[in-house]
Design a protein around this motif. Sequence first.
Motif, PDB file in Angstrom:
ATOM      1  N   VAL A 248       0.856  -1.195   0.000  1.00 52.51           N
ATOM      2  CA  VAL A 248       0.000   0.000   0.000  1.00 52.51           C
ATOM      3  C   VAL A 248       0.887   1.240   0.000  1.00 52.51           C
ATOM      4  N   VAL A 251      -3.366   6.034   0.940  1.00 50.87           N
ATOM      5  CA  VAL A 251      -4.787   5.831   1.259  1.00 50.87           C
ATOM      6  C   VAL A 251      -5.577   6.985   0.649  1.00 50.87           C
ATOM      7  N   TYR A 265      -7.094   1.971  -1.417  1.00 53.21           N
ATOM      8  CA  TYR A 265      -5.674   1.815  -1.083  1.00 53.21           C
ATOM      9  C   TYR A 265      -4.895   1.700  -2.391  1.00 53.21           C
TER      10      TYR A 265
END
Length: 441
Positions: A248, A251, A265
């Motif tokens: 990731v 966000v 993500y």
Amino acid sequence: MTAAQHDAPVDVHSAAAEAAVEIATARKDILRIATAGSVDDGKSTLIGRLLYDSKAVFEDQYEAVERASAGGDYVNLALLTDGLRAEREQGITIDVAYRYFATPRRTFILADTPGHVQYTRNMVTGASTADLAIVLVDARKGMLEQSRRHAFLASLLRVPHLVVAVNKMDLVDWSEDTFEAIRDEFTAFAAKLDVPDLTVVPISALQGDNVVRRSERTPWYQGPSLLHHLEHVHVASDRNLVDVRFPVQYVIRPQSEAHHDYRGYAGTVASGVLRPGDEVQVLPSGLTTTIAGIDGPRGPVEEAFAPMAVTVRLTDDLDVSRGDLICRPANAPRVSQDLDALVCWMTDEPLRPRQRLAIKHTTRSVRAVVKELQYRLDINTLHREPGAGELGLNDIGRVRLRTTQPLFVDEYSRNRVTGRFILVDEATNATVGAGMLVPGT
């Protein structure tokens, strides 16, 4: 079809591989190439020839190179890549030069890496993301120490395809015996390395023989030209479609009222295949959920695989942040604070035990200490030198590190993205080393 056949994972991965090939063909698959070899073997000239003969050079660029070559017997195409003033003055390559060109079949990213011993770190940089490495060998000199060193580094960095371009064949009167002697010597050396695909091509980068088109001067050579091989080498199967790894990076929470419920993500798929409805696990929390949807740059997609950049939406509202990793519950990477790695050291100040550094691994950054320097590698003889007290500039050695927080890692031989990292000096923020994870003792 039986239930067992329907559930067989090989069908899924085969379908994903076919989809990858179709998409790659539709968007002109990208091939990343690193050139290597000893000094004056003609790497920059070869790239200049590829650019010029494939019509990837603008007229004003060629005219500038023509002016810079004034007084010579030929246009020095190496000047298309050697952009630094020091490179042009000395006639050598110092930094990694990236050049881009395309044919109707494929897009190419070329990394022209230096041949000098003191620039081994630049070779590691250029080859770390390459799908294919071209090692040039001067037909008059045969295999040199740097030829072996760069072939070994390409093998160490798991570059899946290796091409040996025997250059300057025009200076040995297109001798078949000379070519075969170099080919046999290199093939014998490559047998000691992990080289899955080796191709040897006789060329003259200066005159363009066997670079873009087959040459009539080598009737004894039945293989393709260099560009034909680059256009047709199969790289889709080199992707790891088995191990789902999605680090990731960011966000995404839009502030607009129309999308106030959106939480995605964003990141680049490192390996494997992701689809809506798949059960996934988030590390380091270990919580499981399912994929609600996958969004690409142009909207929702039905599946994502390396190296696609996408945004993944999850069914459950979990605490996921930058540095976390999404994987499959039954196929997770190793979570560890103890790392065994081959490290290429890239700065004048040597690496020593008990040294403290920062590690950047995928999207996760942590601190680490050097627990042990197990041995230094002689990349000329492939011998290990135990008892080395430090790693100097351009040295490669096996190092054991201890991190302050766990990392989610695979062996480099299995996954080139989750199996590599860089070491950073926290005081200067300079990259001082590159590491490839190996099995622990």
